[in-house]
Design a protein around this motif. Structure first.
Motif, short mmCIF file in Angstrom:
data_model
loop_
_atom_site.label_atom_id
_atom_site.label_comp_id
_atom_site.label_asym_id
_atom_site.label_seq_id
_atom_site.Cartn_x
_atom_site.Cartn_y
_atom_site.Cartn_z
N ARG A 118 0.82 -1.21 0.00
CA ARG A 118 0.00 0.00 0.00
C ARG A 118 0.85 1.27 0.00
N ASP A 119 1.97 1.20 0.69
CA ASP A 119 2.86 2.35 0.84
C ASP A 119 3.67 2.56 -0.44
N GLU A 120 3.62 3.77 -0.99
CA GLU A 120 4.34 4.07 -2.23
C GLU A 120 5.85 3.90 -2.07
N TYR A 121 6.37 4.32 -0.93
CA TYR A 121 7.81 4.18 -0.68
C TYR A 121 8.23 2.72 -0.77
N ILE A 122 7.45 1.84 -0.18
CA ILE A 122 7.75 0.41 -0.21
C ILE A 122 7.66 -0.11 -1.65
N ARG A 123 6.65 0.32 -2.39
CA ARG A 123 6.51 -0.11 -3.79
C ARG A 123 7.72 0.31 -4.62
N GLU A 124 8.25 1.49 -4.34
CA GLU A 124 9.41 1.98 -5.08
C GLU A 124 10.68 1.17 -4.79
N ARG A 125 10.73 0.49 -3.66
CA ARG A 125 11.91 -0.33 -3.33
C ARG A 125 11.99 -1.58 -4.21
N ALA A 126 10.90 -1.93 -4.88
CA ALA A 126 10.94 -3.08 -5.80
C ALA A 126 12.01 -2.87 -6.87
N ALA A 127 12.13 -1.65 -7.37
CA ALA A 127 13.14 -1.36 -8.39
C ALA A 127 14.55 -1.54 -7.82
N ASP A 128 14.73 -1.18 -6.55
CA ASP A 128 16.05 -1.36 -5.92
C ASP A 128 16.40 -2.84 -5.79
N ILE A 129 15.41 -3.65 -5.44
CA ILE A 129 15.67 -5.09 -5.32
C ILE A 129 16.04 -5.66 -6.69
N LEU A 130 15.32 -5.26 -7.72
CA LEU A 130 15.64 -5.74 -9.06
C LEU A 130 17.02 -5.27 -9.49
N ASP A 131 17.38 -4.06 -9.10
CA ASP A 131 18.70 -3.53 -9.45
C ASP A 131 19.81 -4.32 -8.76
N VAL A 132 19.61 -4.62 -7.48
CA VAL A 132 20.60 -5.40 -6.72
C VAL A 132 20.72 -6.81 -7.31
N ALA A 133 19.58 -7.44 -7.56
CA ALA A 133 19.60 -8.78 -8.15
C ALA A 133 20.26 -8.74 -9.53
N GLY A 134 19.98 -7.70 -10.30
CA GLY A 134 20.59 -7.56 -11.61
C GLY A 134 22.09 -7.38 -11.53
N ARG A 135 22.56 -6.65 -10.54
CA ARG A 135 24.00 -6.45 -10.35
C ARG A 135 24.68 -7.78 -10.04
N ILE A 136 24.10 -8.56 -9.13
CA ILE A 136 24.68 -9.87 -8.79
C ILE A 136 24.64 -10.78 -10.02
N PHE A 137 23.52 -10.77 -10.73
CA PHE A 137 23.37 -11.58 -11.94
C PHE A 137 24.46 -11.25 -12.96
N LYS A 138 24.71 -9.96 -13.18
CA LYS A 138 25.73 -9.54 -14.15
C LYS A 138 27.11 -10.01 -13.73
N ILE A 139 27.38 -9.98 -12.44
CA ILE A 139 28.68 -10.44 -11.94
C ILE A 139 28.80 -11.95 -12.18
N LEU A 140 27.74 -12.69 -11.88
CA LEU A 140 27.77 -14.14 -12.05
C LEU A 140 27.89 -14.57 -13.51
N THR A 141 27.27 -13.80 -14.40
CA THR A 141 27.27 -14.18 -15.82
C THR A 141 28.38 -13.50 -16.62
N GLY A 142 29.07 -12.55 -15.99
CA GLY A 142 30.13 -11.84 -16.71
C GLY A 142 29.61 -10.85 -17.72
N THR A 143 28.37 -10.38 -17.54
CA THR A 143 27.79 -9.41 -18.48
C THR A 143 27.80 -8.00 -17.92
N GLY A 144 28.60 -7.75 -16.92
CA GLY A 144 28.58 -6.45 -16.27
C GLY A 144 29.53 -5.42 -16.83
N GLU A 145 29.94 -5.57 -18.10
CA GLU A 145 30.86 -4.59 -18.67
C GLU A 145 30.18 -3.23 -18.77
#
Length: 165
Positions: A118-145
């Protein structure tokens, strides 16, 4: 002529070549070979991601101010969040996923949960979680150039642009 509609970072009128940002994508197989090995890979990627985020925070604070640096510090907290880590570990050990798929799946699942808040601030944190997961994913796959930025002025168009992008 192509007409693009969306959110703009700037309010002024811009003229330039359009560059489409798609972000690195790499197909991921879901099965891991050895859960212990996958867990070790995940932990190394988390440590690398932590170092990257702290460096980005320092650079951002120096160049753009404290508010922008806080984004990367907050992502560092998500990176070390026990709920996120346990979600990844559960996928690695119980579901026998490889580290890449576990991170991607856990990040998307947690982001979906936050998007329903319900809270907009909490909803906006979804993008941060995806960003963090994406950063780890790029490191694991070697696509983080780093992406090469054109020499001439350009307009960047993206479906979504995360802070780390």
């Amino acid at each position: 002529m192509i007409i693009l509609r969306g959110k703009s970072v700037y309010r002024d009128i811009c003229i330039g070549r359009v560059v489409f940002w798609e972000g690195p994508a790499k197909p991921v197989l879901s099965r891991g070979n050895d859960p212990e090995t996958q867990q070790e890979r995940y932990e190394r990627a988390v440590n690398t991601a932590w170092e990257q985020l702290m460096e980005l925070s320092k650079e951002s604070e120096k160049n753009e101010g404290v508010n922008n640096a806080e984004i990367f510090r907050a992502q560092g907290l998500i990176l070390r969040d026990e709920r996120f880590r346990k979600a990844v570990q559960e996928r690695i050990f119980s579901q026998e996923m490889n580290a890449e798929y576990a991170v991607k799946d856990a990040g998307e699942a947690l982001a979906r949960e936050l998007e329903g808040a319900r809270d907009e601030y909490i909803r906006e944190r979804a993008a941060d979680i995806l960003d963090v997961a994406g950063r780890i994913f790029k490191i694991l796959t070697g696509t983080g150039e780093k992406v090469k930025i054109p020499d001439k002025p350009f307009i960047l168009a993206a479906e979504d642009l995360l802070p780390s992008d």
